[in-house]
Design an enzyme around this catalytic site. Structure first.
Site, PDB file in Angstrom:
ATOM      1  N   LYS A  48       5.754  10.524   5.457  1.00  0.00           N
ATOM      2  CA  LYS A  48       4.307  10.694   5.623  1.00  0.00           C
ATOM      3  C   LYS A  48       3.574   9.623   4.821  1.00  0.00           C
ATOM      4  O   LYS A  48       3.511   9.671   3.598  1.00  0.00           O
ATOM      5  CB  LYS A  48       3.843  12.069   5.128  1.00  0.00           C
ATOM      6  CG  LYS A  48       2.372  12.303   5.480  1.00  0.00           C
ATOM      7  CD  LYS A  48       1.700  13.356   4.627  1.00  0.00           C
ATOM      8  CE  LYS A  48       0.799  12.779   3.565  1.00  0.00           C
ATOM      9  NZ  LYS A  48      -0.304  11.929   4.023  1.00  0.00           N
TER      10      LYS A  48
ATOM     11  N   VAL B 146      -1.970  15.623  -7.659  1.00  0.00           N
ATOM     12  CA  VAL B 146      -1.238  16.023  -6.450  1.00  0.00           C
ATOM     13  C   VAL B 146       0.258  16.117  -6.762  1.00  0.00           C
ATOM     14  O   VAL B 146       0.933  17.078  -6.377  1.00  0.00           O
ATOM     15  CB  VAL B 146      -1.500  15.039  -5.285  1.00  0.00           C
ATOM     16  CG1 VAL B 146      -0.654  15.396  -4.076  1.00  0.00           C
ATOM     17  CG2 VAL B 146      -2.980  15.027  -4.915  1.00  0.00           C
TER      18      VAL B 146
ATOM     19  N   GLU C 131       6.112   9.498  -8.868  1.00  0.00           N
ATOM     20  CA  GLU C 131       5.556   8.309  -9.520  1.00  0.00           C
ATOM     21  C   GLU C 131       4.052   8.455  -9.445  1.00  0.00           C
ATOM     22  O   GLU C 131       3.485   8.506  -8.361  1.00  0.00           O
ATOM     23  CB  GLU C 131       6.001   7.023  -8.817  1.00  0.00           C
ATOM     24  CG  GLU C 131       7.482   6.721  -8.958  1.00  0.00           C
ATOM     25  CD  GLU C 131       7.938   6.519 -10.394  1.00  0.00           C
ATOM     26  OE1 GLU C 131       7.088   6.289 -11.289  1.00  0.00           O
ATOM     27  OE2 GLU C 131       9.144   6.631 -10.646  1.00  0.00           O
TER      28      GLU C 131
ATOM     29  N   CYS D  39      -0.668   1.252 -10.024  1.00  0.00           N
ATOM     30  CA  CYS D  39      -0.434   2.213 -11.112  1.00  0.00           C
ATOM     31  C   CYS D  39       0.110   1.491 -12.323  1.00  0.00           C
ATOM     32  O   CYS D  39       0.096   2.025 -13.421  1.00  0.00           O
ATOM     33  CB  CYS D  39       0.475   3.337 -10.663  1.00  0.00           C
ATOM     34  SG  CYS D  39       2.028   2.771 -10.032  1.00  0.00           S
TER      35      CYS D  39
ATOM     36  N   GLU E 114      -7.107   7.356 -15.548  1.00  0.00           N
ATOM     37  CA  GLU E 114      -6.815   6.228 -14.671  1.00  0.00           C
ATOM     38  C   GLU E 114      -8.012   5.968 -13.762  1.00  0.00           C
ATOM     39  O   GLU E 114      -8.523   6.888 -13.126  1.00  0.00           O
ATOM     40  CB  GLU E 114      -5.577   6.527 -13.817  1.00  0.00           C
ATOM     41  CG  GLU E 114      -5.184   5.332 -12.969  1.00  0.00           C
ATOM     42  CD  GLU E 114      -3.901   5.560 -12.190  1.00  0.00           C
ATOM     43  OE1 GLU E 114      -3.813   6.574 -11.476  1.00  0.00           O
ATOM     44  OE2 GLU E 114      -2.999   4.710 -12.283  1.00  0.00           O
TER      45      GLU E 114
HETATM   46  C1  UN1 Z   1       4.086  -3.480  -9.140  1.00  0.00           C
HETATM   47  O1  UN1 Z   1       3.396  -3.442 -10.144  1.00  0.00           O
HETATM   48  O2  UN1 Z   1       4.570  -4.540  -8.718  1.00  0.00           O
HETATM   49  O3  UN1 Z   1       1.663   2.373  -7.071  1.00  0.00           O
HETATM   50  C2  UN1 Z   1       4.464  -2.284  -8.369  1.00  0.00           C
HETATM   51  C3  UN1 Z   1       1.942   1.445  -7.816  1.00  0.00           C
HETATM   52  C4  UN1 Z   1       3.388   1.302  -8.210  1.00  0.00           C
HETATM   53  C5  UN1 Z   1       3.980   0.029  -7.779  1.00  0.00           C
HETATM   54  C6  UN1 Z   1       3.604  -1.103  -8.640  1.00  0.00           C
HETATM   55  N1  UN1 Z   1       4.130   2.414  -7.698  1.00  0.00           N
HETATM   56  O4  UN1 Z   1       1.091   0.667  -8.210  1.00  0.00           O
END
Ligand code: UN1
Length: 476
Positions: A171, A228, A246, A280, A378
């Site tokens: 998804k 979430v 993550e 992230c 964030e």
């Molecule tokens: C990166 O910094 O190259 O959602 C990857 C995000 C991470 C991936 C970052 N899961 O920003």
């Protein structure tokens, strides 16, 4: 043309239609995509469950071939797919093409991993008994991905899931159905048996919930927001399913007095503002020692003023638009919150371009301290703050004083401080003289505290999530 979902080897209309809008030109619809409902998600889950026995027993060579074909096509079409990605997500053409290449490399890597599923053999403590430890696929895996890496994150979940013999219900995020569909279309021609891979675009409340609740789904890998993620994990753990999360970051980049100023500014500009700060892993807290502070801030402001914000398809553009209206509003709200809390602000204004889109100048918040909301929560946009510190010890303490723990960085020419920071940082990934964002595709990815949960993604470590361990005892 309506782009359909892919369920049990067939392309199917959905219960509704999702218009994919270009954030750099909101008058432009990139494409129309079928939105599945809960019943279609169930159908996909059942197809994946039915396909599992054969796929889990398939030759690793077949898995290698399928993934390798996907990899080769992604690499060959990186310019075209990069353009699609840039149009739906808003990152620049260079970033978007790079992301497609990264996705291709991920598939190459995991094609090889399919041939390298190893086990262990031990002598038993009981005479005449052998012990074997093997890895088996888990079963049906649900994959839920965010909008900020529309093809790389799906790739680094789908490729290991398939390589290790699992079947997949995927998804993608509502904002970026185009890259997900293109990837699914490539997968549909790769030789995978029907039902092994299923695409169900649709709302989280229906499709996501169906994936999380189904007893057929043995494991779910999710990248997205902490709220979430935590909610999904609660439901999954309650029914004994495996979960990998993550989530957010509030990543510190420490700049010490002895840093090479140009290196530090490059790392900060890249980490904080490239990909419009929508990572992230973004360097959102710049923790700067007092002796270099003023020179660093001046150099940052100069570089920021020269950054070209605009249409991602224009090769001169360095920063594309914010992904949508609500993210733009959130970014602006945080700049206001910082102002009210006493920060000084450079940049952060809304920008007008030839087309109507969500353009915003990158913002640097100075005179901030680590307790401010902008340093705790964030933001997920091109907004970074500077926190002034006295010395290395204070820098380290501030860096670790966060609910998150994804990545961290330090700019220094001192081996002593770099080594100490690598040891004591409470993040899952530590960078020295590099931005906190931008990682290799063959090494473990993940964080600690509020940023991640469960085993690491990517590289050889991915197998911890995508396989189940079996210990067998034999008395021959
Ligand atoms: C990166 O910094 O190259 O959602 C990857 C995000 C991470 C991936 C970052 N899961 O920003």
């Amino acid at each position: 043309m309506l782009h359909q979902n892919f369920i049990a080897g067939e392309w199917l209309d959905g219960a509704a239609v999702n218009a994919d809008i270009n954030p750099a030109n909101i008058a432009e619809t990139v494409g129309e995509y079928a939105r599945a409902d809960a019943a279609q998600a169930e159908q996909a889950i059942e197809a994946a469950a039915a396909a599992f026995p054969a796929w889990s027993a398939a030759s690793p060579e077949l898995r290698f071939d399928c993934l390798d074909r996907v990899a080769t096509e992604l690499l060959a079409r990186s310019a075209e797919l990069g353009r699609l990605l840039a149009r739906e997500e808003g990152k620049t053409l260079v970033e978007a093409t790079g992301e497609v290449i990264r996705a291709g490399r991920v598939f190459k890597y995991f094609a090889g991993e399919a041939l390298r599923v190893t086990g262990d053999r031990l002598a038993s403590v009981r005479p005449g008994v052998d012990v074997e430890i093997t890895r088996e696929p888990e079963g049906v895996i649900g994959l839920i991905t965010p909008w900020n890496f529309p093809i790389a994150i799906p790739a680094w979940k789908i490729a290991p899931a398939l390589a290790f013999g699992n079947t997949v219900v995927f998804k993608p995020a509502d904002l970026v159905p185009g890259s997900a569909w293109a990837l699914a279309e490539i997968l549909s021609r790769s030789g995978l048996p029907a039902g092994v891979f299923n695409l169900v675009s649709g709302p989280g409340s229906k499709v996501g919930q169906a994936i999380v609740s189904s007893r057929h789904v043995r494991a779910v890998s999710f990248t997205g927001s902490t709220d979430v993620g935590r909610r999904l994990a609660g439901d999954l753990v309650a029914r004994g399913a495996k979960v990998q999360l993550e989530m957010g970051g509030k990543n510190p980049l420490v700049v010490l007095d002895d840093a090479d100023l140009a290196v530090a500014v490059d790392a900060a500009i890249n980490g904080a503002f490239f990909s419009t700060g929508q990572r992230c892993t973004a360097s959102s807290r710049l923790i700067v020692q007092e002796g270099i502070h003023d020179r660093f801030v001046t150099a940052m402001r100069e570089r920021m003023a020269a950054l070209k914000v605009g249409d991602p398809l224009d090769p001169a553009t360095e920063i594309g638009p914010v992904v949508d209206e609500s993210q733009l509003r959130q970014n602006c709200d945080y700049v206001e919150i910082a102002r009210k809390e006493g920060a000084a602000i450079a940049g952060g204004e809304l920008l007008e371009r030839e087309t109507k889109g969500h353009f915003m100048a990158p913002a640097l918040l100075t005179d901030t301290h680590n307790a401010m909301r902008v340093n705790r929560e964030e933001i997920f946009g091109p907004v970074a703050s500077v926190i002034r510190v006295k010395d290395y010890d204070e820098a380290l303490a501030v860096a670790n004083d966060t609910d998150f723990g994804l990545s961290s960085g330090i700019c220094t020419t001192s081996l002593k401080f770099a080594s100490d920071f690598k040891k004591k940082s409470s993040a899952g990934m530590v960078m020295v003289n590099l931005a906190t964002a931008g990682v290799d595709y063959h090494t473990p990815f993940g964080g600690r505290k509020g940023s991640s949960y469960g085993p690491r993604e990517q590289g050889a470590y991915a197998r911890e999530f995508y396989t189940a361990v079996k210990t067998a005892y034999t008395r021959p």
